[in-house]
Design a protein around this motif. Structure first.
Motif, PDB file in Angstrom:
ATOM      1  N   PHE A   1       2.231  -8.686   9.362  1.00  0.00           N
ATOM      2  CA  PHE A   1       2.032  -8.681   7.908  1.00  0.00           C
ATOM      3  C   PHE A   1       2.200 -10.093   7.371  1.00  0.00           C
ATOM      4  O   PHE A   1       3.241 -10.722   7.567  1.00  0.00           O
ATOM      5  N   ALA A   2       1.181 -10.572   6.683  1.00  0.00           N
ATOM      6  CA  ALA A   2       1.258 -11.867   6.012  1.00  0.00           C
ATOM      7  C   ALA A   2       0.509 -11.744   4.695  1.00  0.00           C
ATOM      8  O   ALA A   2      -0.609 -11.231   4.656  1.00  0.00           O
ATOM      9  N   PRO A   3       1.125 -12.181   3.599  1.00  0.00           N
ATOM     10  CA  PRO A   3       0.447 -12.067   2.307  1.00  0.00           C
ATOM     11  C   PRO A   3      -0.849 -12.859   2.277  1.00  0.00           C
ATOM     12  O   PRO A   3      -0.878 -14.022   2.665  1.00  0.00           O
ATOM     13  N   GLY A   4      -1.896 -12.199   1.815  1.00  0.00           N
ATOM     14  CA  GLY A   4      -3.172 -12.874   1.634  1.00  0.00           C
ATOM     15  C   GLY A   4      -3.410 -13.232   0.178  1.00  0.00           C
ATOM     16  O   GLY A   4      -4.383 -13.906  -0.149  1.00  0.00           O
ATOM     17  N   TRP A   5      -2.509 -12.766  -0.673  1.00  0.00           N
ATOM     18  CA  TRP A   5      -2.606 -13.026  -2.108  1.00  0.00           C
ATOM     19  C   TRP A   5      -1.277 -12.619  -2.731  1.00  0.00           C
ATOM     20  O   TRP A   5      -0.376 -12.141  -2.045  1.00  0.00           O
ATOM     21  N   ASN A   6      -1.169 -12.767  -4.031  1.00  0.00           N
ATOM     22  CA  ASN A   6       0.021 -12.342  -4.757  1.00  0.00           C
ATOM     23  C   ASN A   6       0.113 -10.809  -4.774  1.00  0.00           C
ATOM     24  O   ASN A   6      -0.882 -10.116  -4.629  1.00  0.00           O
ATOM     25  N   PHE A   7       1.306 -10.318  -4.985  1.00  0.00           N
ATOM     26  CA  PHE A   7       1.599  -8.885  -5.111  1.00  0.00           C
ATOM     27  C   PHE A   7       1.254  -8.093  -3.848  1.00  0.00           C
ATOM     28  O   PHE A   7       0.850  -6.945  -3.929  1.00  0.00           O
ATOM     29  N   ASN A   8       1.440  -8.740  -2.690  1.00  0.00           N
ATOM     30  CA  ASN A   8       1.400  -8.018  -1.426  1.00  0.00           C
ATOM     31  C   ASN A   8       2.790  -7.426  -1.218  1.00  0.00           C
ATOM     32  O   ASN A   8       3.796  -8.040  -1.578  1.00  0.00           O
ATOM     33  N   LYS A   9       2.830  -6.225  -0.658  1.00  0.00           N
ATOM     34  CA  LYS A   9       4.075  -5.470  -0.568  1.00  0.00           C
ATOM     35  C   LYS A   9       4.390  -5.149   0.882  1.00  0.00           C
ATOM     36  O   LYS A   9       3.509  -4.708   1.612  1.00  0.00           O
ATOM     37  N   ALA A  10       5.648  -5.344   1.273  1.00  0.00           N
ATOM     38  CA  ALA A  10       6.104  -5.035   2.621  1.00  0.00           C
ATOM     39  C   ALA A  10       7.333  -4.148   2.530  1.00  0.00           C
ATOM     40  O   ALA A  10       8.306  -4.507   1.857  1.00  0.00           O
ATOM     41  N   LEU A  11       7.294  -3.003   3.202  1.00  0.00           N
ATOM     42  CA  LEU A  11       8.427  -2.089   3.203  1.00  0.00           C
ATOM     43  C   LEU A  11       9.232  -2.278   4.482  1.00  0.00           C
ATOM     44  O   LEU A  11       8.689  -2.212   5.589  1.00  0.00           O
ATOM     45  N   ILE A  12      10.525  -2.505   4.285  1.00  0.00           N
ATOM     46  CA  ILE A  12      11.462  -2.638   5.396  1.00  0.00           C
ATOM     47  C   ILE A  12      12.333  -1.385   5.392  1.00  0.00           C
ATOM     48  O   ILE A  12      12.892  -1.008   4.352  1.00  0.00           O
ATOM     49  N   ALA A  13      12.428  -0.742   6.551  1.00  0.00           N
ATOM     50  CA  ALA A  13      13.180   0.510   6.687  1.00  0.00           C
ATOM     51  C   ALA A  13      14.683   0.256   6.568  1.00  0.00           C
ATOM     52  O   ALA A  13      15.150  -0.880   6.724  1.00  0.00           O
ATOM     53  N   PRO A  14      15.453   1.320   6.321  1.00  0.00           N
ATOM     54  CA  PRO A  14      16.910   1.172   6.245  1.00  0.00           C
ATOM     55  C   PRO A  14      17.540   0.548   7.492  1.00  0.00           C
ATOM     56  O   PRO A  14      18.572  -0.109   7.403  1.00  0.00           O
ATOM     57  N   ASP A  15      16.900   0.713   8.641  1.00  0.00           N
ATOM     58  CA  ASP A  15      17.439   0.119   9.869  1.00  0.00           C
ATOM     59  C   ASP A  15      16.904  -1.293  10.126  1.00  0.00           C
ATOM     60  O   ASP A  15      17.197  -1.897  11.153  1.00  0.00           O
ATOM     61  N   GLY A  16      16.124  -1.839   9.183  1.00  0.00           N
ATOM     62  CA  GLY A  16      15.647  -3.213   9.303  1.00  0.00           C
ATOM     63  C   GLY A  16      14.289  -3.379   9.952  1.00  0.00           C
ATOM     64  O   GLY A  16      13.794  -4.495  10.084  1.00  0.00           O
ATOM     65  N   ARG A  17      13.649  -2.282  10.364  1.00  0.00           N
ATOM     66  CA  ARG A  17      12.313  -2.378  10.945  1.00  0.00           C
ATOM     67  C   ARG A  17      11.277  -2.566   9.838  1.00  0.00           C
ATOM     68  O   ARG A  17      11.429  -2.052   8.746  1.00  0.00           O
ATOM     69  N   PHE A  18      10.205  -3.274  10.167  1.00  0.00           N
ATOM     70  CA  PHE A  18       9.054  -3.345   9.263  1.00  0.00           C
ATOM     71  C   PHE A  18       8.337  -2.008   9.352  1.00  0.00           C
ATOM     72  O   PHE A  18       8.017  -1.536  10.442  1.00  0.00           O
ATOM     73  N   VAL A  19       8.073  -1.386   8.200  1.00  0.00           N
ATOM     74  CA  VAL A  19       7.406  -0.086   8.168  1.00  0.00           C
ATOM     75  C   VAL A  19       5.915  -0.257   7.969  1.00  0.00           C
ATOM     76  O   VAL A  19       5.108   0.168   8.786  1.00  0.00           O
ATOM     77  N   LYS A  20       5.540  -0.899   6.859  1.00  0.00           N
ATOM     78  CA  LYS A  20       4.122  -1.012   6.503  1.00  0.00           C
ATOM     79  C   LYS A  20       3.980  -2.051   5.401  1.00  0.00           C
ATOM     80  O   LYS A  20       4.902  -2.285   4.641  1.00  0.00           O
ATOM     81  N   GLY A  21       2.787  -2.602   5.306  1.00  0.00           N
ATOM     82  CA  GLY A  21       2.482  -3.547   4.243  1.00  0.00           C
ATOM     83  C   GLY A  21       1.224  -3.132   3.506  1.00  0.00           C
ATOM     84  O   GLY A  21       0.373  -2.426   4.063  1.00  0.00           O
ATOM     85  N   TRP A  22       1.127  -3.566   2.253  1.00  0.00           N
ATOM     86  CA  TRP A  22      -0.027  -3.251   1.416  1.00  0.00           C
ATOM     87  C   TRP A  22      -0.456  -4.509   0.674  1.00  0.00           C
ATOM     88  O   TRP A  22       0.356  -5.352   0.333  1.00  0.00           O
ATOM     89  N   GLY A  23      -1.737  -4.582   0.401  1.00  0.00           N
ATOM     90  CA  GLY A  23      -2.290  -5.705  -0.343  1.00  0.00           C
ATOM     91  C   GLY A  23      -2.094  -5.561  -1.840  1.00  0.00           C
ATOM     92  O   GLY A  23      -1.533  -4.573  -2.339  1.00  0.00           O
ATOM     93  N   ALA A  24      -2.614  -6.532  -2.550  1.00  0.00           N
ATOM     94  CA  ALA A  24      -2.440  -6.606  -3.997  1.00  0.00           C
ATOM     95  C   ALA A  24      -3.077  -5.439  -4.745  1.00  0.00           C
ATOM     96  O   ALA A  24      -2.604  -5.052  -5.812  1.00  0.00           O
ATOM     97  N   THR A  25      -4.130  -4.862  -4.200  1.00  0.00           N
ATOM     98  CA  THR A  25      -4.817  -3.800  -4.935  1.00  0.00           C
ATOM     99  C   THR A  25      -4.098  -2.454  -4.856  1.00  0.00           C
ATOM    100  O   THR A  25      -4.422  -1.538  -5.613  1.00  0.00           O
ATOM    101  N   THR A  26      -3.124  -2.322  -3.961  1.00  0.00           N
ATOM    102  CA  THR A  26      -2.354  -1.078  -3.871  1.00  0.00           C
ATOM    103  C   THR A  26      -1.241  -1.139  -4.908  1.00  0.00           C
ATOM    104  O   THR A  26      -0.363  -1.997  -4.839  1.00  0.00           O
ATOM    105  N   ARG A  27      -1.295  -0.231  -5.859  1.00  0.00           N
ATOM    106  CA  ARG A  27      -0.316  -0.229  -6.950  1.00  0.00           C
ATOM    107  C   ARG A  27       1.040   0.281  -6.477  1.00  0.00           C
ATOM    108  O   ARG A  27       1.117   1.161  -5.618  1.00  0.00           O
ATOM    109  N   PRO A  28       2.109  -0.261  -7.055  1.00  0.00           N
ATOM    110  CA  PRO A  28       3.457   0.104  -6.600  1.00  0.00           C
ATOM    111  C   PRO A  28       3.763   1.601  -6.604  1.00  0.00           C
ATOM    112  O   PRO A  28       4.426   2.094  -5.691  1.00  0.00           O
TER     113      PRO A  28
END
Length: 170
Positions: free
Chosen positions: A129-156
């Motif tokens: 996961f690397a931001p390609g623009w502003n408002f890219n979102k990365a979810l980190i799990a409670p155990d510290g693992r990377f879960v998933k990332g979303w681009g700017a067009t995916t609303r919170p």
């Protein structure tokens, strides 16, 4: 055999599998540490005040308001990597408070791409996961693992994000 592989990986500097011990300077002057949020999911979002996606601050605050009592942390990381952030932390803080009434944790203006990227973003890049623009979102799990990332067009507050948050909270 396994021990040899582990040693070789360690010598080669392989990226850790978990997001722990990363710290940021807070826009309020303190320090924000992912260690303080162990056991909680963290949605990390690179933001910018002059971006067409800036209205997503409302959605980030709504997401935080909806899930904070269940343990979610939403971390805003202002960045000027895409040349759309204000010139100073004071301006960013004032802009966000006046226009969006934000109370989500927020870092100082931080690099999120390239060789000068913050260590968390370097780690996220090793996770795919690397931001390609502003408002890219990365979810980190409670155990510290990377879960998933979303681009700017995916609303919170979109279903893809909230479904992953719900899963991380259960």
């Amino acid at each position: 055999m396994f021990r040899r592989i582990a040693i070789i990986i360690a010598l080669l500097g392989a990226a850790p599998a978990f997001a722990d011990s990363f710290t940021f300077d807070s826009i309020d002057g303190s320090t924000l540490s992912l260690d303080d949020w162990k056991g909680q999911p963290v949605l990390v979002v690179n933001t910018a005040s002059r971006c067409g996606f800036t209205p997503q601050y409302d959605g980030l605050q709504a997401l935080y308001d909806t899930y904070r009592d269940k343990g979610l942390v939403v971390l805003a990381v202002p960045s000027n990597d895409f040349r759309q952030e204000l010139a100073s932390e004071a301006e960013v803080k004032d802009f966000c408070e006046l226009n969006f009434d934000l109370d989500i944790p927020m870092t100082t203006i931080t690099r999120v791409t390239g060789p000068q990227a913050h260590p968390l973003y370097k780690w996220l890049a090793t996770q795919g996961f690397a931001p390609g623009w502003n408002f890219n979102k990365a979810l980190i799990a409670p155990d510290g693992r990377f879960v998933k990332g979303w681009g700017a067009t995916t609303r919170p507050m979109s279903a893809p994000i909230t479904a992953q948050i719900d899963a991380a909270l259960n």
